[in-house]
Write a protein that holds these residues in place. Structure first.
Motif, mmCIF file in Angstrom:
data_model
loop_
_atom_site.group_PDB
_atom_site.id
_atom_site.type_symbol
_atom_site.label_atom_id
_atom_site.label_comp_id
_atom_site.label_asym_id
_atom_site.label_seq_id
_atom_site.Cartn_x
_atom_site.Cartn_y
_atom_site.Cartn_z
ATOM 1 N N THR A 40 0.834 -1.202 0.000
ATOM 2 C CA THR A 40 0.000 0.000 0.000
ATOM 3 C C THR A 40 0.872 1.257 0.000
ATOM 4 O OG1 THR A 40 -1.759 -1.177 1.162
ATOM 5 C CG2 THR A 40 -1.804 1.221 1.267
ATOM 6 N N GLN A 83 -7.418 0.286 -0.416
ATOM 7 C CA GLN A 83 -7.597 -1.037 0.190
ATOM 8 C C GLN A 83 -8.878 -1.087 1.011
ATOM 9 O OE1 GLN A 83 -4.216 -2.233 2.487
ATOM 10 N NE2 GLN A 83 -4.872 -4.357 2.616
ATOM 11 N N ASP A 157 -5.618 -1.614 -5.025
ATOM 12 C CA ASP A 157 -5.135 -2.240 -3.793
ATOM 13 C C ASP A 157 -6.142 -3.308 -3.354
ATOM 14 O OD1 ASP A 157 -3.679 -2.812 -1.559
ATOM 15 O OD2 ASP A 157 -3.526 -0.738 -0.856
ATOM 16 N N GLY E 135 -3.335 -2.766 6.050
ATOM 17 C CA GLY E 135 -4.674 -3.353 6.010
ATOM 18 C C GLY E 135 -4.728 -4.737 6.647
HETATM 19 MG MG LIG Z 1 -2.096 -2.726 2.177
#
Ligand SMILES: [Mg+2]
Ligand SMILES: Nc1ncnc2c1ncn2[C@@H]1O[C@H](COP(=O)(O)OP(=O)(O)OP(=O)(O)O)[C@@H](O)[C@H]1O
Ligand SMILES: Nc1ncnc2c1ncn2[C@@H]1O[C@H](COP(=O)(O)OP(=O)(O)OP(=O)(O)O)[C@@H](O)[C@H]1O
Ligand SMILES: [Mg+2]
Lengths: 357, 229, 228, 228, 357
Positions: A40, A83, A157, E135
């Motif tokens: 990310t 994401q 993402d 995430g």
């Molecule tokens: Mg990520």
């Protein structure tokens, strides 16, 4: 065309992102790596969302960041799927989709709402408020919104993490076509090997803030210890022309000396260069030419390399008569029973083959 | 042309309105606007450029101040004398005396803030003279101005108020009786006025100023509870 | 029930102009200031944040007094204005407008800062990625998503300016048609013991304010952004 | 620079008690009200929301006069209190406390409502799923996540109560040690044109308020919750 | 022990959830269905987050909702992982994890922070603020937080969607043990067939707001057209005892007349009842007993049913000597070449087997 990035970024004590790479910008680039490795963060630097001092980002000849020169995100024309869901909560689904579309010069618009919403299966949701959507519906709207700015680069993402198999199967060909036909490079984070195999042209492997290697899908697949195979094991990809179906609907693949039969699933016609994906564990080896057996695909091959056994599995690299590489996964017991040697000629029995793309 | 702007002490309101009315009967073209408030505030305003032509103060100090700093065109002149009264809406005030204020049944007495309101100072003097000042200390509540003291009394929250006679004769307040406080108990409250430097250059202002000392105006002042100098 | 005379109408007009202008000017001034305040936690920001609230702390008349000194003919700003051929600001509509803006500043700045802080940066990032420039982002994303803060800012400012009279009385001198606002008029009536007029005007003011607030809140509540 | 006499000290004490109590009471009252207001968009809520802001609209002295009537011996509430053997509230500390609470109500209710609305229901759901009951959820989740709103509510209330004097003067009667607050004292000095005293006290008030606000905002800014 | 739900809920014009079911509460129940079918809504009703009028929810004899009786969520002791990340932003990772733990009576605590954080690989993150997590890290913390209340029921809404294969592989055994050993029933939404196959004991199939069927994993796997197989095709699961490894590390599975050899991947000892998962496409059929071939597992079987060809694939149900069902997927051409018939006896060649759980 390529994306050059040079950056050094330390968001916290325990993590440093160190980038000095040139990502090819043809087709789909998959970003693959364990949770927390910096995928990310890499996308955010490309997008200019983290303005890292001294970073350099150059996209296909346009300099996006260099020294004090900095092109803000809204001028980069990047389609971004975050994401986590990030729809604008004050806008309806329709207005979310149109937000970027309306801000794209009409001359640059290549995608239009009807086709995108139909593709994503969100036609019925257009009038909804955002809080009236399910998780997967939100993810599809986010993807649609990014597509509708007709970007020059797509950064996705984990765009399909919340989607079911069927919905993914509907969307992936569309993305593949975006990349191949419309020439929009896609950089996509994914944890799902099947997505990577299905879509990626090259894979960027990241580990602990660094890019470990950038490989074409071919190379990835030829490397049996690729992290991609943690789940499915090694895979070979054969390339060759695909012929017309026979009376059983089976289509010949490859030259006569290395002929495979592929079930027709789609009604597409003959094609010059197609890819066959063969899991190593779907390939068996037989010393005799087998008869009276349901396995249709039997290729004469020569053993080229015997990998040492790992976790009760031996990987055997074979060369087909056509000269392509085919990986077979067998048990160590089979290796000793059949007394397999490099240079040995035998038959590869291929249980199932899957046509890619 | 610009109206004649008058700044006047709050207790002048009804009297001045009537005087202005009379003045306009005889000078139909003249426009007069009056602003009422505390004399201290108005003095400050005039010092800082307020567009007032005439200033009717509730005492002599403030006009004197303006004269000293050169913002007045005329020397302060007394136009009326103020008197204070005992007033109540809960008791029959007409029979009240200052001595009654010490009675336990009277819990709250409203006066104007002696620190800055001339009528408040008057009330303080009177009570001191009457020898009740110490005794009523804990009963006193202070209004921002003499009209606030009247309002506090009017609400019944203060049983008795020491207010200006000019207020007690307001029709709204006159329904309740009042008792005039002996003038010997306090120094005379001379209310003075000045023409401001700005007003000094305007003939209509001088005409209005003259009108104040006319018999008509004096009659009105008397009727509104003022005494003449 | 109650006849509005010309004096009342004049006061209503001045009040209306004052409230409207104050609210608008304040939103224009407070928005960038609040945005800046919401962006970080530097000492400079904390100081500004505290300073903005200070005018509230002084008794209105006293604040009016200080403003009178600064904006009047002998004051720094008043003199400055006069030296360039303009008028000083004491006893003018412009003067009380400035005072109202200053005085209501915290009512606008604080809720906006708070709303901007609670917003987070994701919506702005999203809008950028969809091609929206700075101003566009503000209008199409930040404004609607912090609308609640703007409504609080606007209604507090509006209501407070309607009722404020201490500063205005001191600095404005209640000149009819210029600085005599409704609240001063009501105050006057009350002072004059003209209670029927004071009551009626108060009631009028309350009804007017209630209707305005009711309409604003009604519209606002229709558009509440539910967070999933 | 300036000697504080006993009158000043007394006023400071009263002021401090008033501000502290007003702020605390208001937060206690405004929180459930704001929470209720934030939960929906019914007409009842819109009406209450508008009504809460109404005291702001009246000139403070006039509001003070009305309160004097209501809370005084002849008023509805004052009489009620006397009938149950208590004292009416005119010219008492309790009276000006009630007035301050009422008058500052919108400064507390509005930012809180807005903060609660912006919060969304997810954090509360999460806390419930982790075993937190109603009060626990409030203290451990809602309060910290809407702390900004509480800071705005508390500082506006505090600052406004410090500066307010119109209502207090009328209803309280500026009784030393009971209802005579610092702002009234400053006003008195200014009216008496005792400027040195007024200036010094104003400065004192400003410094005190600035330090308080600075400390509050500093602490608050340390805990800003960054939204990812 | 079961979870009884009866509810009718219409959150919007286009969607109605109609539930009248009894979910078994043994082990892991997978909720499977397309995006927007109502999985999250079902979990919310179970949790009491949507208080639907007239709904009835009864958990293992406790009535959670019935008429005016309503047990609020914080008294239900449900470990909940929301579909979208929902960490409390004002708390550190540690405080998020401890939030529920501290609110659990010490006597009820079965899991403790050290083991959970170690299992989730988040030991190093404990002092971080929430916005300093990736995430996947957030998702793991959410899962850990839910586990640490030692719940009596776990509701997991796609708890591993953002995790990489390796991390998932670390977590899944833990969850399986929770369900099996600690006896905490898990209801889990998942779009990943491999997660379902790996973890589920029963699968609830949802479609358009209704529960279509509730099947044990056995039943699911025996049904070749199960939606679970949209991706991998049909699967058989054989059950039987697992023996000690031989010198090649292969372990015998099943009785001698239907013996399969399974590579040992873990060092666990012999076990009475294990499950083998065999993809139908990994099973070939041979009329003759094959020799000199790397395929180690050859079982004599009888054809029991020939499913009609679908998309160039024929599914053949075979019965092993031990009486278990084994599915083989072959091409129609093979069916005609080998002239396969019901009742025919032949050899099933099983290329690869995977031990479950
Ligand atoms: Mg990520
Ligand atoms: N407030 C609402 N108004 C209208 N429709 C709603 C509302 N809330 C949910 N829905 C609809 O209800 C359906 C079920 O939503 P739910 O979140 O339960 O789906 P899901 O099965 O969890 O899907 P996903 O896998 O995409 O998360 C969806 O089609 C959604 O659009
Ligand atoms: N502000 C920060 N302070 C400290 N560490 C941070 C901060 N922001 C990110 N990190 C760390 O940087 C690393 C990379 O984060 P990033 O979000 O790029 O990971 P990712 O590869 O996308 O992982 P995932 O697949 O879990 O989403 C993570 O280990 C994260 O904990
Ligand atoms: Mg869902």
């Amino acid at each position: 065309m390529s994306l050059q990035i040079r950056a050094r970024w330390q968001p916290g004590r325990d993590f440093e992102l160190q980038l000095d790479c040139e990502l090819p910008l043809t087709g789909v680039t998959a970003l693959f790596g364990r949770s927390g490795c910096g995928k990310t963060s890499l996308l955010r630097i490309i997008a200019g969302l983290e303005r890292v001092p001294d970073a350099q980002v150059q996209f296909a000849g346009q300099s996006w960041q260099r020294g004090r020169h900095f092109v803000p995100l809204h001028k980069r024309r990047i389609g971004l799927v975050f994401q986590e869901h990030s729809l604008l909560p004050h806008l309806s689904v329709r207005d979310n989709l149109l937000y970027g579309y309306q801000r794209t010069a009409p001359a640059l618009r290549r995608l239009h709402p009807p086709e995108v919403t139909a593709m994503l299966g969100i036609d019925d949701l257009l009038d909804r408020r955002i809080d009236q959507l399910s998780g997967g519906q939100r993810q599809r709207v986010s993807l649609g919104r990014a597509l509708l700015i007709s970007p020059q680069l797509l950064l996705l993402d984990e765009p399909m993490a919340a989607l079911d198999t069927q919905t993914k199967a509907d969307i992936m060909p569309f993305l593949a076509r975006m990349a191949a036909e419309a020439g929009v490079p896609i950089i996509m984070v994914s944890h799902a090997p099947d997505e990577v195999e299905r879509l990626a042209d090259q894979v960027v492997f990241m580990q602990q803030g660094r890019i470990e290697r950038i490989e074409s899908l071919q190379q990835v697949l030829a490397r049996p210890d690729s992290p991609l195979f943690a789940d499915t094991g090694a895979v070979s990809v054969l390339q060759g022309p695909l012929g017309e179906p026979d009376q059983h609907g089976m289509r010949p693949f490859g030259p006569p000396e290395a002929r495979l039969w592929v079930p027709t699933s789609s009604s597409s016609g003959a094609a010059e260069a197609t890819r066959l994906r063969i899991l190593a564990r779907d390939v068996s080896l037989s010393l005799l030419e087998p008869r009276q057996i349901s396995i249709q695909n039997q290729l004469p091959v020569t053993i080229e390399h015997l990998y040492p056994a790992q976790q009760q599995r031996c990987l055997i690299a074979c060369r087909t008569a056509q000269g392509q590489l085919l990986l077979a996964e067998v048990t160590p017991r089979a290796v000793s029973q059949l007394d397999l040697q490099v240079g040995q000629k035998l038959y590869a029995l291929i249980k199932s083959v899957a046509l890619l793309a | 042309s610009e109206p004649i702007r008058i700044a006047a002490a709050a207790n002048m309101r009804n009297a001045l309105e009537e005087i202005i009315g009379r003045f306009q009967q005889s000078h139909p073209t003249a426009r007069v606007e009056a602003v009422y408030g505390s004399s201290g505030k108005m003095t400050t305003q005039i010092i800082n450029g307020a567009p007032y032509d005439l200033f009717f103060s509730a005492d002599m100090t403030f006009p004197q101040q303006l004269w000293t700093v050169g913002l007045a065109a005329t020397e302060p002149a007394v136009y009326a004398q103020g008197r204070i009264v005992l007033w109540s809406t809960t008791l029959d005030a007409s029979s009240l005396t200052l001595d009654d204020l010490t009675d336990a049944s009277i819990r709250r007495i409203a006066i104007a803030q002696p620190a800055h309101a001339p009528y408040g100072q008057l009330a303080q003097q009177a009570m001191t003279q009457a020898g009740v000042w110490e005794a009523v200390q804990d009963k006193l509540v202070y209004g921002e101005s003499i009209s606030h003291a009247a309002q506090m009394t009017q609400s019944g929250a203060a049983q008795v108020g020491i207010i200006a006679q000019s207020l007690a004769v307001y029709p709204e307040l006159a329904v309740h009786g009042h008792a005039l406080i002996d003038a010997r108990l306090h120094s005379p409250l001379q209310q003075g006025y000045v023409i401001t430097r700005r007003g000094g250059e305007r003939p209509p202002v001088l005409i209005f100023a003259d009108f104040i000392s006319s018999a008509t105006a004096q009659q009105i002042l008397l009727a509104h509870g003022f005494e003449l100098p | 029930m109650f006849e509005l005379g010309p004096a009342e109408w004049q006061a209503i007009q001045v009040t209306f102009r004052l409230c409207l202008n104050t609210t608008l000017i304040l939103l224009v001034l407070a928005t960038p200031l609040a945005w800046w305040l919401a962006q970080g936690r530097s000492t400079a920001r904390v100081v500004v944040h505290a300073v903005v609230a200070l005018p509230l702390v002084l008794p209105p008349t006293v604040l009016g007094f200080y403003l009178l000194i600064v904006l009047g003919p002998r004051g720094f700003i008043g003199q400055g204005l006069e030296s360039i051929g303009l008028q000083h600001l004491a006893f003018t509509f412009e003067g009380i407008l400035i005072a109202s803006v200053l005085y209501s500043m915290p009512f606008a700045v604080q809720p906006l800062t708070q709303a901007f802080q609670q917003l987070g940066r994701r919506p702005v990032e999203v809008a950028s990625s969809l091609g929206a420039g700075l101003l566009d982002r503000f209008v199409s994303v930040i404004l609607p998503l912090t609308r609640g803060g703007f409504v609080v800012a606007a209604t507090l400012t509006f209501a407070h300016t309607l009722g404020e009279f201490g500063v205005i009385l001191m600095l404005g001198g209640s000149i009819p048609g210029e600085t005599k606002v409704l609240s001063v008029l009501i105050y006057d009536h009350a002072e004059a013991m003209n209670y029927p007029a004071a009551h009626s005007l108060s009631l009028l003011l309350l009804i007017f304010a209630f209707i305005t607030l009711f309409v604003v809140y009604s519209i606002n509540s229709r558009f509440v952004v539910s967070k999933a």
